[in-house]
Design a protein around this motif. Structure first.
Motif, PDB file in Angstrom:
ATOM      1  N   ALA A   1       0.843  -1.202   0.000  1.00  0.00           N
ATOM      2  CA  ALA A   1       0.000   0.000   0.000  1.00  0.00           C
ATOM      3  C   ALA A   1       0.875   1.249   0.000  1.00  0.00           C
ATOM      4  O   ALA A   1       1.922   1.276   0.634  1.00  0.00           O
ATOM      5  N   THR A   2       0.420   2.239  -0.735  1.00  0.00           N
ATOM      6  CA  THR A   2       1.157   3.495  -0.741  1.00  0.00           C
ATOM      7  C   THR A   2       0.490   4.442   0.232  1.00  0.00           C
ATOM      8  O   THR A   2      -0.730   4.492   0.330  1.00  0.00           O
TER       9      THR A   2
ATOM     10  N   THR B   1       2.806  15.763   4.752  1.00  0.00           N
ATOM     11  CA  THR B   1       2.818  17.157   4.304  1.00  0.00           C
ATOM     12  C   THR B   1       1.868  17.354   3.128  1.00  0.00           C
ATOM     13  O   THR B   1       1.194  18.375   3.047  1.00  0.00           O
ATOM     14  N   ARG B   2       1.782  16.390   2.225  1.00  0.00           N
ATOM     15  CA  ARG B   2       0.871  16.474   1.075  1.00  0.00           C
ATOM     16  C   ARG B   2      -0.572  16.498   1.562  1.00  0.00           C
ATOM     17  O   ARG B   2      -1.361  17.334   1.160  1.00  0.00           O
TER      18      ARG B   2
ATOM     19  N   ASN C   1      -2.000  10.068  -6.835  1.00  0.00           N
ATOM     20  CA  ASN C   1      -1.293  11.345  -6.911  1.00  0.00           C
ATOM     21  C   ASN C   1      -2.237  12.522  -7.066  1.00  0.00           C
ATOM     22  O   ASN C   1      -1.809  13.602  -7.473  1.00  0.00           O
ATOM     23  N   GLY C   2      -3.507  12.341  -6.776  1.00  0.00           N
ATOM     24  CA  GLY C   2      -4.445  13.428  -7.005  1.00  0.00           C
ATOM     25  C   GLY C   2      -5.578  13.482  -6.012  1.00  0.00           C
ATOM     26  O   GLY C   2      -5.614  12.753  -5.026  1.00  0.00           O
TER      27      GLY C   2
ATOM     28  N   GLN D   1     -10.460  13.352 -11.469  1.00  0.00           N
ATOM     29  CA  GLN D   1      -9.329  13.528 -10.558  1.00  0.00           C
ATOM     30  C   GLN D   1      -8.439  14.645 -11.065  1.00  0.00           C
ATOM     31  O   GLN D   1      -8.116  14.695 -12.251  1.00  0.00           O
ATOM     32  N   ILE D   2      -8.069  15.524 -10.155  1.00  0.00           N
ATOM     33  CA  ILE D   2      -7.109  16.592 -10.461  1.00  0.00           C
ATOM     34  C   ILE D   2      -5.758  16.140  -9.918  1.00  0.00           C
ATOM     35  O   ILE D   2      -5.634  15.838  -8.733  1.00  0.00           O
ATOM     36  N   ASP D   3      -4.777  16.073 -10.800  1.00  0.00           N
ATOM     37  CA  ASP D   3      -3.431  15.648 -10.419  1.00  0.00           C
ATOM     38  C   ASP D   3      -2.485  16.838 -10.413  1.00  0.00           C
ATOM     39  O   ASP D   3      -2.350  17.524 -11.432  1.00  0.00           O
ATOM     40  N   HIS D   4      -1.865  17.072  -9.272  1.00  0.00           N
ATOM     41  CA  HIS D   4      -0.819  18.094  -9.155  1.00  0.00           C
ATOM     42  C   HIS D   4       0.382  17.456  -8.483  1.00  0.00           C
ATOM     43  O   HIS D   4       0.239  16.814  -7.439  1.00  0.00           O
ATOM     44  N   ALA D   5       1.552  17.629  -9.065  1.00  0.00           N
ATOM     45  CA  ALA D   5       2.781  17.123  -8.447  1.00  0.00           C
ATOM     46  C   ALA D   5       3.023  17.824  -7.115  1.00  0.00           C
ATOM     47  O   ALA D   5       3.450  17.206  -6.141  1.00  0.00           O
TER      48      ALA D   5
END
Length: 112
Positions: free
Chosen positions: A2-3, A8-9, A47-48, A84-88
């Motif tokens: 599992a990730t 912080t994100r 990631n989003g 889904q909105i993906d932002h690095a």
């Protein structure tokens, strides 16, 4: 394996979403979810951030923005009302407040 979402994100996303009126955070099915009127309008996935909007807005966002993709938690397709909105950089979600507000309003106005 599992990730996990770096603290912080998640904190940066919390800082944006939990400032919206009536929003509460909760774990649902292993996802960090955001609810309004006890209905999920957003969640952190991969990631989003997945959001529920009208089907028309979902199509518009996917065609007008390069950072919006179909929402597929765990690789499974979801409804046409989820994208889904993906932002690095999670700090960039602060730029999406209007989209989050539209999602919140849409979900508050739905029955299910």
């Amino acid at each position: 394996m599992a990730t996990s979402i770096p603290d912080t994100r998640k904190q940066q996303i919390d800082d944006v979403l939990l400032k919206l009126p009536g929003v509460k955070a909760k774990k649902i099915g292993g996802l960090d979810a955001y609810l309004v009127s006890d209905k999920m309008f957003a969640c952190i996935s991969g990631n989003g951030v997945g959001i529920r909007v009208s089907a028309a807005m979902a199509i518009e966002l996917q065609f007008s923005r390069g950072d919006v993709v179909p929402f597929q938690p765990g690789g499974m397709p979801s409804s046409k009302e989820w994208v889904q909105i993906d932002h690095a950089d999670a700090a960039d979600y602060a730029l999406d407040v209007e989209v989050f507000q539209a999602s919140l309003a849409f979900v508050k106005g739905t029955r299910g």
